[in-house]
Motif scaffolding. Structure first.
Motif, PDB file in Angstrom:
ATOM      1  N   LEU A   1      38.389  31.133  73.841  1.00 21.32           N
ATOM      2  CA  LEU A   1      37.290  32.064  73.598  1.00 21.32           C
ATOM      3  C   LEU A   1      37.030  32.939  74.821  1.00 21.32           C
ATOM      4  O   LEU A   1      36.779  34.142  74.696  1.00 21.32           O
ATOM      5  N   PHE A   2      37.093  32.352  76.028  1.00 22.42           N
ATOM      6  CA  PHE A   2      36.877  33.127  77.256  1.00 22.42           C
ATOM      7  C   PHE A   2      37.901  34.246  77.382  1.00 22.42           C
ATOM      8  O   PHE A   2      37.557  35.391  77.712  1.00 22.42           O
ATOM      9  N   ARG A   3      39.153  33.935  77.124  1.00 31.99           N
ATOM     10  CA  ARG A   3      40.217  34.939  77.317  1.00 31.99           C
ATOM     11  C   ARG A   3      40.076  36.084  76.323  1.00 31.99           C
ATOM     12  O   ARG A   3      40.268  37.250  76.674  1.00 31.99           O
ATOM     13  N   HIS A   4      39.722  35.769  75.093  1.00 38.97           N
ATOM     14  CA  HIS A   4      39.520  36.849  74.119  1.00 38.97           C
ATOM     15  C   HIS A   4      38.229  37.615  74.405  1.00 38.97           C
ATOM     16  O   HIS A   4      38.154  38.829  74.157  1.00 38.97           O
ATOM     17  N   ALA A   5      37.207  36.934  74.932  1.00 37.52           N
ATOM     18  CA  ALA A   5      35.957  37.617  75.253  1.00 37.52           C
ATOM     19  C   ALA A   5      36.154  38.662  76.340  1.00 37.52           C
ATOM     20  O   ALA A   5      35.477  39.696  76.361  1.00 37.52           O
ATOM     21  N   ALA A   6      37.078  38.414  77.248  1.00 34.49           N
ATOM     22  CA  ALA A   6      37.314  39.333  78.360  1.00 34.49           C
ATOM     23  C   ALA A   6      38.196  40.508  77.976  1.00 34.49           C
ATOM     24  O   ALA A   6      38.257  41.506  78.701  1.00 34.49           O
ATOM     25  N   ALA A   7      38.883  40.416  76.825  1.00 32.10           N
ATOM     26  CA  ALA A   7      39.857  41.437  76.437  1.00 32.10           C
ATOM     27  C   ALA A   7      39.280  42.331  75.339  1.00 32.10           C
ATOM     28  O   ALA A   7      39.036  41.852  74.225  1.00 32.10           O
ATOM     29  N   PRO A   8      39.050  43.615  75.613  1.00 30.01           N
ATOM     30  CA  PRO A   8      38.465  44.497  74.594  1.00 30.01           C
ATOM     31  C   PRO A   8      39.411  44.837  73.456  1.00 30.01           C
ATOM     32  O   PRO A   8      38.977  45.409  72.448  1.00 30.01           O
ATOM     33  N   ASP A   9      40.681  44.539  73.616  1.00 31.42           N
ATOM     34  CA  ASP A   9      41.668  44.871  72.587  1.00 31.42           C
ATOM     35  C   ASP A   9      42.408  43.588  72.178  1.00 31.42           C
ATOM     36  O   ASP A   9      42.995  42.920  73.047  1.00 31.42           O
ATOM     37  N   PRO A  10      42.363  43.192  70.900  1.00 33.89           N
ATOM     38  CA  PRO A  10      41.673  43.880  69.796  1.00 33.89           C
ATOM     39  C   PRO A  10      40.176  43.559  69.778  1.00 33.89           C
ATOM     40  O   PRO A  10      39.784  42.419  70.055  1.00 33.89           O
ATOM     41  N   PRO A  11      39.347  44.524  69.432  1.00 31.33           N
ATOM     42  CA  PRO A  11      37.889  44.348  69.499  1.00 31.33           C
ATOM     43  C   PRO A  11      37.343  43.286  68.557  1.00 31.33           C
ATOM     44  O   PRO A  11      36.319  42.673  68.853  1.00 31.33           O
ATOM     45  N   ASP A  12      37.998  43.051  67.417  1.00 33.59           N
ATOM     46  CA  ASP A  12      37.461  42.060  66.482  1.00 33.59           C
ATOM     47  C   ASP A  12      37.558  40.651  67.056  1.00 33.59           C
ATOM     48  O   ASP A  12      36.667  39.821  66.856  1.00 33.59           O
ATOM     49  N   LEU A  13      38.615  40.383  67.828  1.00 33.26           N
ATOM     50  CA  LEU A  13      38.749  39.057  68.436  1.00 33.26           C
ATOM     51  C   LEU A  13      37.734  38.874  69.563  1.00 33.26           C
ATOM     52  O   LEU A  13      37.200  37.776  69.763  1.00 33.26           O
ATOM     53  N   GLN A  14      37.481  39.934  70.316  1.00 30.27           N
ATOM     54  CA  GLN A  14      36.459  39.864  71.359  1.00 30.27           C
ATOM     55  C   GLN A  14      35.091  39.582  70.748  1.00 30.27           C
ATOM     56  O   GLN A  14      34.337  38.731  71.237  1.00 30.27           O
TER      57      GLN A  14
ATOM     58  N   PRO B   1      47.423  33.754  72.367  1.00 35.47           N
ATOM     59  CA  PRO B   1      46.442  34.545  71.601  1.00 35.47           C
ATOM     60  C   PRO B   1      46.214  33.954  70.228  1.00 35.47           C
ATOM     61  O   PRO B   1      47.112  33.409  69.618  1.00 35.47           O
ATOM     62  N   SER B   2      44.978  34.102  69.751  1.00 39.38           N
ATOM     63  CA  SER B   2      44.643  33.614  68.426  1.00 39.38           C
ATOM     64  C   SER B   2      44.619  34.792  67.460  1.00 39.38           C
ATOM     65  O   SER B   2      45.094  35.885  67.780  1.00 39.38           O
ATOM     66  N   ASP B   3      44.073  34.582  66.284  1.00 41.21           N
ATOM     67  CA  ASP B   3      43.990  35.650  65.287  1.00 41.21           C
ATOM     68  C   ASP B   3      42.607  35.646  64.660  1.00 41.21           C
ATOM     69  O   ASP B   3      41.829  34.694  64.802  1.00 41.21           O
ATOM     70  N   ALA B   4      42.279  36.710  63.957  1.00 40.46           N
ATOM     71  CA  ALA B   4      40.929  36.878  63.404  1.00 40.46           C
ATOM     72  C   ALA B   4      40.549  35.771  62.416  1.00 40.46           C
ATOM     73  O   ALA B   4      39.435  35.238  62.494  1.00 40.46           O
ATOM     74  N   PRO B   5      41.413  35.391  61.459  1.00 38.14           N
ATOM     75  CA  PRO B   5      41.005  34.327  60.527  1.00 38.14           C
ATOM     76  C   PRO B   5      40.685  33.008  61.230  1.00 38.14           C
ATOM     77  O   PRO B   5      39.726  32.326  60.868  1.00 38.14           O
ATOM     78  N   THR B   6      41.477  32.656  62.252  1.00 35.82           N
ATOM     79  CA  THR B   6      41.236  31.392  62.957  1.00 35.82           C
ATOM     80  C   THR B   6      39.928  31.438  63.731  1.00 35.82           C
ATOM     81  O   THR B   6      39.112  30.516  63.665  1.00 35.82           O
ATOM     82  N   LEU B   7      39.712  32.524  64.477  1.00 31.01           N
ATOM     83  CA  LEU B   7      38.478  32.630  65.248  1.00 31.01           C
ATOM     84  C   LEU B   7      37.259  32.743  64.340  1.00 31.01           C
ATOM     85  O   LEU B   7      36.174  32.254  64.684  1.00 31.01           O
ATOM     86  N   ALA B   8      37.432  33.382  63.184  1.00 32.94           N
ATOM     87  CA  ALA B   8      36.317  33.462  62.230  1.00 32.94           C
ATOM     88  C   ALA B   8      35.959  32.071  61.711  1.00 32.94           C
ATOM     89  O   ALA B   8      34.776  31.759  61.506  1.00 32.94           O
ATOM     90  N   ALA B   9      36.965  31.237  61.512  1.00 32.05           N
ATOM     91  CA  ALA B   9      36.712  29.869  61.058  1.00 32.05           C
ATOM     92  C   ALA B   9      35.994  29.065  62.138  1.00 32.05           C
ATOM     93  O   ALA B   9      35.088  28.272  61.846  1.00 32.05           O
TER      94      ALA B   9
END
Length: 368
Positions: free
Chosen positions: A133-146, A100-108
């Motif tokens: 990106l695919f794995r986080h897109a499929a997971a509604p929790d946490p919503p900010d990463l999706q 799993p990644s985190d919000a700051p990394t995905l935002a970058a």
């Protein structure tokens, strides 16, 4: 020389966010890259993407020679060493990306896809980041990463048909469809499906997914305003492929599309225009009580594009049904079409005249 040279925002197309190579001016006064605005217009949009003000059916595209010259001069003077340093920095950002990644990394990563241009987007696509990106897109929790993942994938589709085909081939469809199941990312997932479906091969692939069209139909029924609009837009793109029209009717999308049409949605009328081309679509429309009345209201108060497609639907429904033709006459559509036959829009005038001839045939003698 260690500072990066920022490109002026005015050099970027408001649609693609890329530096313009052939800037043209719309009658609205705003400038776009020719390829991007032409795709916008070819998709049936008759509004300025920036102001949302209406355009004529065939708006002129005036070359912006001054801006083109400015962009060329700027790029010719831009230091190549700075570009190379930026590429190295981007590669270092993507190297440790994992799930799993985190919000700051995905935002970058999202900022890189948004502002870095085609080279940076290709770097993201080729780095293996898509699987994260695919794995986080499929997971509604946490919503900010999706949300961040879906937005990044959407920007990756801006690189054209090859990028769209590549994302579907790599497995984007299952996670994007999963995101349609509800929650704050559903509308964004529908937008991403629309972008992927621009490619004809992807239209067939998405339509064949067992959950894609049924979930879009569910968004039409139960979603909020934005979700319903985005679902209708996705279905419009998908239903340009004939088999998807039957799938859309079977998924129960017709009634919520009629409701959207009653609320003034031009896009919903355009989807109905596609569904009326298939036998299943016509049969279901003829069963709906009050459907002709809804179309008559579009003729009275709809947008030019909405009127054009409402006339198409009426022509399909009345072409081989005396009952539909008689109902249309009772709703006053013959009188409306007699006026619309002289409309300055050639498509409206042509469709209205065809309907006048059909209805007059019924009124003064019926079908043979």
């Amino acid at each position: 020389m260690g500072m990066e040279v920022e490109l002026p925002d005015d050099f970027r197309c408001p649609i693609s966010l890329e530096v313009m190579t052939d800037p043209v001016i719309l009658p609205s006064g705003h400038t776009f890259d020719r390829a991007s605005i032409q795709r916008w217009l070819n998709s049936g949009n008759l509004t300025c993407p920036v102001t949302n003000l209406p355009l004529s059916p065939s708006p002129s595209l005036i070359p912006n020679h001054a801006l083109r010259s400015l962009i060329s001069s700027f790029l010719a003077q831009r230091p190549t060493a700075i570009d190379a340093a930026a590429d190295n920095r981007d590669a270092l950002l993507l190297a440790p990306l994992s799930f799993p990644s985190d919000a700051p990394t995905l935002a970058a990563v999202l900022r890189l896809a948004q502002r870095g241009g085609p080279n940076s987007r290709r770097l993201v696509a080729d780095s293996g980041a898509a699987s994260v990106l695919f794995r986080h897109a499929a997971a509604p929790d946490p919503p900010d990463l999706q949300d961040l993942s879906l937005r990044t994938l959407l920007h990756l589709t801006l690189d054209g048909d090859d990028a769209r085909l590549g994302l579907v081939a790599e497995g984007a469809l299952d996670p994007v469809v999963a995101a349609l199941r509800g929650g704050p990312a559903a509308a964004l997932a529908a937008t991403l499906l629309t972008s992927l479906a621009v490619v004809d091969v992807n239209k067939a692939t998405i339509g064949a997914h067992p959950a894609a069209i049924p979930l879009l139909a569910a968004l039409l029924r139960y979603g909020d305003g934005r979700e319903r609009r985005e679902a209708a837009t996705a279905l419009y793109e998908l239903c340009k492929f004939a088999e998807n029209r039957r799938r859309t009717v079977r998924a129960g999308a017709l009634l919520p599309l009629v409701r959207l049409t009653r609320e003034g949605s031009e896009r919903a009328v355009r989807v109905l225009g596609l569904l009326a081309k298939c036998r299943e679509g016509k049969e279901e429309m003829r069963k709906l009580i009050g459907f002709i009345n809804v179309l008559s209201e579009v003729l009275r108060a709809g947008s030019p594009r909405g009127i054009e497609h409402a006339l198409l639907v009426l022509n399909y429904l009345c072409s081989d049904s005396r009952e539909m033709a008689f109902t249309a006459i009772k709703e006053g559509i013959l009188d409306l079409c007699s006026v619309l036959a002289g409309d300055m829009n050639p498509n409206i005038g042509k469709n209205a005249m065809e309907l006048v001839l059909r209805l007059e045939k019924e009124q003064f003698g019926g079908y043979s």
